[in-house]
Motif scaffolding. Structure first.
Motif, PDB file in Angstrom:
ATOM      1  N   SER A  16      -0.809  -3.403  -7.880  1.00 41.13           N
ATOM      2  CA  SER A  16      -1.962  -2.883  -8.596  1.00 41.13           C
ATOM      3  C   SER A  16      -3.215  -3.718  -8.345  1.00 41.13           C
ATOM      4  O   SER A  16      -4.305  -3.283  -8.663  1.00 41.13           O
ATOM      5  N   THR A  34      -7.198  -3.016  -3.918  1.00 37.95           N
ATOM      6  CA  THR A  34      -8.244  -2.028  -4.152  1.00 37.95           C
ATOM      7  C   THR A  34      -7.835  -0.695  -3.536  1.00 37.95           C
ATOM      8  O   THR A  34      -6.899  -0.612  -2.738  1.00 37.95           O
ATOM      9  N   GLU A  35      -8.567   0.332  -3.885  1.00 45.12           N
ATOM     10  CA  GLU A  35      -8.335   1.667  -3.311  1.00 45.12           C
ATOM     11  C   GLU A  35      -8.403   1.615  -1.783  1.00 45.12           C
ATOM     12  O   GLU A  35      -7.538   2.161  -1.097  1.00 45.12           O
ATOM     13  N   LEU A  36      -9.421   0.964  -1.256  1.00 46.76           N
ATOM     14  CA  LEU A  36      -9.585   0.914   0.200  1.00 46.76           C
ATOM     15  C   LEU A  36      -8.480   0.085   0.864  1.00 46.76           C
ATOM     16  O   LEU A  36      -7.989   0.444   1.932  1.00 46.76           O
ATOM     17  N   GLU A  37      -8.072  -0.992   0.240  1.00 43.95           N
ATOM     18  CA  GLU A  37      -6.966  -1.787   0.779  1.00 43.95           C
ATOM     19  C   GLU A  37      -5.694  -0.953   0.834  1.00 43.95           C
ATOM     20  O   GLU A  37      -4.943  -0.996   1.817  1.00 43.95           O
ATOM     21  N   GLN A  38      -5.449  -0.155  -0.196  1.00 42.19           N
ATOM     22  CA  GLN A  38      -4.285   0.726  -0.201  1.00 42.19           C
ATOM     23  C   GLN A  38      -4.391   1.779   0.894  1.00 42.19           C
ATOM     24  O   GLN A  38      -3.406   2.092   1.574  1.00 42.19           O
ATOM     25  N   ARG A  39      -5.580   2.324   1.090  1.00 44.26           N
ATOM     26  CA  ARG A  39      -5.781   3.310   2.161  1.00 44.26           C
ATOM     27  C   ARG A  39      -5.464   2.698   3.519  1.00 44.26           C
ATOM     28  O   ARG A  39      -4.811   3.330   4.357  1.00 44.26           O
ATOM     29  N   ILE A  79       3.290   2.243  -1.399  1.00 41.44           N
ATOM     30  CA  ILE A  79       2.062   2.995  -1.714  1.00 41.44           C
ATOM     31  C   ILE A  79       2.258   4.469  -1.384  1.00 41.44           C
ATOM     32  O   ILE A  79       1.933   5.350  -2.182  1.00 41.44           O
ATOM     33  N   ARG A 136       1.912   7.372  -3.952  1.00 48.21           N
ATOM     34  CA  ARG A 136       0.671   8.147  -3.928  1.00 48.21           C
ATOM     35  C   ARG A 136       0.670   9.313  -2.951  1.00 48.21           C
ATOM     36  O   ARG A 136      -0.184  10.191  -3.040  1.00 48.21           O
ATOM     37  N   TRP A 140      -3.769  10.598   0.261  1.00 40.60           N
ATOM     38  CA  TRP A 140      -4.131  11.089  -1.073  1.00 40.60           C
ATOM     39  C   TRP A 140      -5.643  11.162  -1.263  1.00 40.60           C
ATOM     40  O   TRP A 140      -6.122  11.977  -2.038  1.00 40.60           O
ATOM     41  N   TRP A 141      -6.385  10.316  -0.596  1.00 40.19           N
ATOM     42  CA  TRP A 141      -7.840  10.280  -0.784  1.00 40.19           C
ATOM     43  C   TRP A 141      -8.540  11.496  -0.185  1.00 40.19           C
ATOM     44  O   TRP A 141      -9.712  11.727  -0.440  1.00 40.19           O
TER      45      TRP A 141
END
Length: 137
Positions: A2, A5-10, A126, A130, A134-135
């Motif tokens: 958690s 960040t969103e971008l790191e997960q992407r 991830i 997700r 997902w983005w």
């Protein structure tokens, strides 16, 4: 996980299939394509964080078997610091482009982002949680 960040997960999710991807391809695939310098700064910050936390490294060369050779952490961070010197947003195409690679003969090797074992394991988690890209939904 958690704390990513969103971008790191992407970034990690996008690396999961092949384990590697060029910096330019990641920028085109993962960023919203606004072309702002803030967008590029967020991208490089995410890469720095992922390198510092042992999820990815960069590569700019291949071994004799044509496999990417990972740079050590410090060299990876140095390579990330150069991204804003060659990655520009092409308004006519609406995407990030590597200005060093416009016509033959093509310039230096694209830097690649390569995930580590930790990055691979995290990427799978991830995607399981997700889903794929997902983005883009």
């Amino acid at each position: 996980m958690s704390t990513l960040t969103e971008l790191e997960q992407r970034i990690l999710a996008e690396l999961e299939e092949a384990g590697e991807e060029s910096v330019q391809t990641l920028a085109v695939t993962l960023l919203d394509g606004t072309g702002s310098r803030d967008e590029l700064m967020e991208f490089t910050s995410a890469l720095i964080s992922l390198v510092q936390n042992g999820f990815v490294l960069l590569s700019i060369s291949r071994d004799e078997a044509r496999r990417l050779e990972d740079l050590p952490m410090e060299a990876s961070l140095k390579e990330i610091s150069r991204i804003d010197s060659y990655l520009d947003f092409d308004q006519s195409l609406g995407r990030w482009m590597d200005r060093r690679h416009t016509t033959p003969p093509y310039g230096p090797a694209y830097p690649y982002v390569v995930y580590t074992e930790r990055g691979e394991e995290t990427a799978r988690g991830i995607l399981k949680r997700r889903g794929y890209r997902w983005w883009r939904k």
